[in-house]
Design an enzyme around this catalytic site. Structure first.
Site, PDB file in Angstrom:
ATOM      1  N   ASP A  16       0.841  -1.204   0.000  1.00 62.46           N
ATOM      2  CA  ASP A  16       0.000   0.000   0.000  1.00 62.46           C
ATOM      3  C   ASP A  16       0.872   1.247   0.000  1.00 62.46           C
ATOM      4  O   ASP A  16       0.542   2.248  -0.638  1.00 62.46           O
ATOM      5  CB  ASP A  16      -0.916  -0.014   1.236  1.00 62.46           C
ATOM      6  N   HIS A 207      -8.370  -0.575   8.495  1.00 55.51           N
ATOM      7  CA  HIS A 207      -7.305  -0.146   7.574  1.00 55.51           C
ATOM      8  C   HIS A 207      -7.484   1.363   7.356  1.00 55.51           C
ATOM      9  O   HIS A 207      -8.315   1.779   6.554  1.00 55.51           O
ATOM     10  CB  HIS A 207      -7.477  -0.947   6.272  1.00 55.51           C
ATOM     11  N   HIS A 209      -6.172   5.127   6.409  1.00 52.09           N
ATOM     12  CA  HIS A 209      -5.228   6.119   5.883  1.00 52.09           C
ATOM     13  C   HIS A 209      -5.351   7.360   6.777  1.00 52.09           C
ATOM     14  O   HIS A 209      -6.370   7.575   7.420  1.00 52.09           O
ATOM     15  CB  HIS A 209      -5.529   6.397   4.411  1.00 52.09           C
ATOM     16  N   CYS A 240      -3.255   5.655  -2.120  1.00 50.34           N
ATOM     17  CA  CYS A 240      -3.829   4.823  -3.191  1.00 50.34           C
ATOM     18  C   CYS A 240      -3.772   5.611  -4.492  1.00 50.34           C
ATOM     19  O   CYS A 240      -4.210   6.763  -4.536  1.00 50.34           O
ATOM     20  CB  CYS A 240      -5.273   4.445  -2.880  1.00 50.34           C
ATOM     21  N   ASN A 249      -1.055   5.117   4.921  1.00 48.95           N
ATOM     22  CA  ASN A 249      -1.697   4.484   6.077  1.00 48.95           C
ATOM     23  C   ASN A 249      -1.145   5.076   7.362  1.00 48.95           C
ATOM     24  O   ASN A 249      -0.068   5.667   7.373  1.00 48.95           O
ATOM     25  CB  ASN A 249      -1.377   2.983   6.111  1.00 48.95           C
TER      26      ASN A 249
HETATM   27  P1  HMG Z   1      -8.696  -4.035 -17.158  1.00 47.90           P
HETATM   28  O1  HMG Z   1      -7.965  -3.145 -18.103  1.00 47.90           O
HETATM   29  O2  HMG Z   1     -10.177  -3.891 -17.065  1.00 47.90           O
HETATM   30  O3  HMG Z   1      -8.372  -5.600 -17.342  1.00 47.90           O
HETATM   31  O4  HMG Z   1      -8.064  -3.835 -15.724  1.00 47.90           O
HETATM   32  P2  HMG Z   1      -8.223  -6.559 -18.537  1.00 47.90           P
HETATM   33  O5  HMG Z   1      -8.577  -7.910 -18.029  1.00 47.90           O
HETATM   34  O6  HMG Z   1      -8.940  -6.014 -19.747  1.00 47.90           O
HETATM   35  O7  HMG Z   1      -6.653  -6.542 -18.818  1.00 47.90           O
HETATM   36  C1  HMG Z   1      -5.975  -5.398 -19.298  1.00 47.90           C
HETATM   37  C2  HMG Z   1      -4.485  -5.695 -19.338  1.00 47.90           C
HETATM   38  O8  HMG Z   1      -4.010  -5.929 -18.020  1.00 47.90           O
HETATM   39  C3  HMG Z   1      -4.150  -6.946 -20.146  1.00 47.90           C
HETATM   40  O9  HMG Z   1      -2.842  -6.744 -20.679  1.00 47.90           O
HETATM   41  C4  HMG Z   1      -4.071  -8.016 -19.097  1.00 47.90           C
HETATM   42  O10 HMG Z   1      -3.266  -9.097 -19.439  1.00 47.90           O
HETATM   43  C5  HMG Z   1      -3.461  -7.250 -17.925  1.00 47.90           C
HETATM   44  P3  HMG Z   1      -2.618  -6.229 -22.187  1.00 47.90           P
HETATM   45  O11 HMG Z   1      -3.305  -7.250 -23.050  1.00 47.90           O
HETATM   46  O12 HMG Z   1      -3.275  -4.853 -22.262  1.00 47.90           O
HETATM   47  O13 HMG Z   1      -1.125  -6.176 -22.316  1.00 47.90           O
HETATM   48  N1  HMG Z   1      -3.806  -7.830 -16.641  1.00 47.90           N
HETATM   49  C6  HMG Z   1      -2.904  -8.142 -15.707  1.00 47.90           C
HETATM   50  N2  HMG Z   1      -1.562  -8.032 -15.676  1.00 47.90           N
HETATM   51  C7  HMG Z   1      -0.928  -8.459 -14.552  1.00 47.90           C
HETATM   52  N3  HMG Z   1      -1.587  -8.962 -13.477  1.00 47.90           N
HETATM   53  C8  HMG Z   1      -2.921  -9.071 -13.484  1.00 47.90           C
HETATM   54  C9  HMG Z   1      -3.635  -8.645 -14.625  1.00 47.90           C
HETATM   55  N4  HMG Z   1      -4.942  -8.616 -14.950  1.00 47.90           N
HETATM   56  C10 HMG Z   1      -5.028  -8.126 -16.174  1.00 47.90           C
HETATM   57  N5  HMG Z   1      -3.553  -9.556 -12.413  1.00 47.90           N
HETATM   58  C11 HMG Z   1      -7.452  -4.697 -13.583  1.00 47.90           C
HETATM   59  C12 HMG Z   1      -8.545  -4.552 -14.610  1.00 47.90           C
HETATM   60  C13 HMG Z   1      -8.103  -5.204 -12.319  1.00 47.90           C
HETATM   61  C14 HMG Z   1      -6.401  -5.675 -14.096  1.00 47.90           C
HETATM   62  C15 HMG Z   1      -6.802  -3.297 -13.365  1.00 47.90           C
HETATM   63  O14 HMG Z   1      -7.818  -2.368 -13.122  1.00 47.90           O
HETATM   64  C16 HMG Z   1      -5.839  -3.271 -12.225  1.00 47.90           C
HETATM   65  O15 HMG Z   1      -4.791  -3.896 -12.268  1.00 47.90           O
HETATM   66  N6  HMG Z   1      -6.164  -2.533 -11.157  1.00 47.90           N
HETATM   67  C17 HMG Z   1      -5.332  -2.505  -9.951  1.00 47.90           C
HETATM   68  C18 HMG Z   1      -5.546  -1.242  -9.202  1.00 47.90           C
HETATM   69  C19 HMG Z   1      -4.728  -1.268  -7.934  1.00 47.90           C
HETATM   70  O16 HMG Z   1      -3.807  -2.041  -7.743  1.00 47.90           O
HETATM   71  N7  HMG Z   1      -5.087  -0.326  -7.028  1.00 47.90           N
HETATM   72  C20 HMG Z   1      -4.405  -0.193  -5.786  1.00 47.90           C
HETATM   73  C21 HMG Z   1      -4.673  -1.309  -4.827  1.00 47.90           C
HETATM   74  S1  HMG Z   1      -6.245  -1.181  -3.996  1.00 47.90           S
HETATM   75  C22 HMG Z   1      -5.922  -0.158  -2.638  1.00 47.90           C
HETATM   76  O17 HMG Z   1      -4.876   0.417  -2.545  1.00 47.90           O
HETATM   77  C23 HMG Z   1      -6.964  -0.048  -1.559  1.00 47.90           C
HETATM   78  C24 HMG Z   1      -6.619  -0.829  -0.300  1.00 47.90           C
HETATM   79  O18 HMG Z   1      -5.368  -0.432   0.221  1.00 47.90           O
HETATM   80  C25 HMG Z   1      -7.703  -0.588   0.764  1.00 47.90           C
HETATM   81  C26 HMG Z   1      -8.004   0.901   0.958  1.00 47.90           C
HETATM   82  O19 HMG Z   1      -7.133   1.618   1.438  1.00 47.90           O
HETATM   83  O20 HMG Z   1      -9.091   1.286   0.577  1.00 47.90           O
HETATM   84  C27 HMG Z   1      -6.539  -2.330  -0.570  1.00 47.90           C
HETATM   85 MG    MG Z   2      -5.042   1.279   1.517  1.00 46.38          MG
END
Ligand code: HMG
Ligand code: MG
Length: 301
Positions: A16, A207, A209, A240, A249
């Protein structure tokens, strides 16, 4: 309600925290940080995430980090996964646990993972099946449990709905994320009370922030209301990428200092933790955000 006798601190800084750093942190620095956190006594460490590298380039080296780590017995190295592709990468990297992440707000869900809340739950189904088959525990996160950066206040009932769905999917724990750090104790407690109608309190984590400086007060309120798992980031790293303006956090050092004051067991060596925080802050070229770490450093000087 009384505070718990023991609290489990889940260290989320390497994920995070570092996911939101503008400066690229070398892989070897991440590995050293995680090893120092384990050495400080943290038993669950979120080491990275297997998400799209186009969405979060800072986590693109998670497989390399997981491979390079010298693992410590008794420590669970957890990673975040948004879908089956991520889970398969987590398996290949021998992650001990994975975490799926949903939101209580539709707009945040779309901005963060490009799908609605209902679609995200559908995406998690195959992850849960695969995790069950592999014997891997799955944690569930919910973002925007108090406010959403795009929609404003989020109803506690909406959080409870998502929490119940994640529990039904098979998550062993639900981490309630105040993503933009705007919560205050009364609102956090009202949200926890609503969720507790659907999910037992002992399966909840908090959790927070720390954008508005309320995180420690919110955590104490959560502890007084039956929550015994706290997420935090060493040195208060991060934020984030899809919550503009959100701070990192609550600092792990500040949480541990408060737990000590409450005589709550946690198993963490504060001096080693603060040194790990100093290490990563030096690597990032800034002071730790932890007030406790800064006070300890001043006292030692
Ligand atoms: P998308 O564009 O809708 O997905 O993204 P897709 O299935 O169409 O795939 C697009 C591309 O991503 C493709 O590659 C896939 O292969 C690749 P391309 O053909 O364009 O070269 N792909 C991946 N690559 C690696 N690992 C994977 C993966 N999946 C697809 N797992 C997706 C949808 C969910 C993938 C995207 O939106 C994403 O990765 N989002 C992540 C966002 C993120 O990490 N945010 C931060 C974490 S959450 C947070 O911080 C909150 C938390 O702390 C709690 C809080 O504080 O609230 C937890
Ligand atoms: Mg977080």
């Amino acid at each position: 309600m009384q505070v718990p006798k023991a609290v489990r601190v889940v260290e989320v800084g390497p994920r995070d925290g570092l996911q939101n750093e503008a400066k690229t942190v070398p892989m070897a620095t991440k590995v050293t940080l995680i090893e120092r956190l384990a050495d400080a006594g943290l038993k669950t460490i979120e080491a990275g995430s297997f998400v799209s590298p186009k969405w979060v380039p800072q986590m693109a080296d998670t497989a390399a980090v997981m491979q390079a780590l010298k693992r410590r017995a008794g420590v669970a190295y957890q990673v975040l996964v948004p879908n089956l592709k991520g889970f398969e990468a987590a398996r290949a990297a021998k992650a001990d646990e994975v975490a799926i992440f949903a939101a209580a707000s539709e707009t945040f869900s779309r901005r963060n993972i490009n799908c609605s809340i209902a679609e995200s739950i559908d995406r998690f189904l195959p992850v849960m099946d695969a995790a069950k088959a592999a014997g891997v525990r799955v944690r569930g996160y919910i973002s925007c449990v108090v406010d959403c950066p795009y929609e404003g206040a989020v109803a506690p009932a909406a959080v409870a709905d998502v929490a119940a769905r994640l529990l039904t999917l098979g998550c062993y724990e639900i981490s309630l994320g105040d993503t933009i750090g705007s919560g205050t104790p009364a609102r956090v407690v009202a949200m926890i009370d609503a969720v507790a109608h659907r999910v037992p309190r002992e399966k909840l984590a908090i959790h927070c922030h720390d954008t508005y400086g309320q995180a420690l007060a919110n955590i104490l309120a959560a502890l007084e209301n039956g929550v015994a798992t706290v997420d935090s980031s060493v040195a208060g790293l991060g934020g984030c990428p899809y919550a503009p303006g959100a701070a990192g956090n609550i600092a792990s050092e500040d949480v541990v200092y408060m737990l000590d004051g409450l005589r709550i067991e946690h198993g963490i060596d504060l001096a080693k933790l603060a040194a790990a925080g100093r290490f990563i802050s030096d690597a990032l070229g800034r002071e730790p955000a932890s007030k406790c770490a800064k006070a300890l450093a001043t006292k030692a000087a």
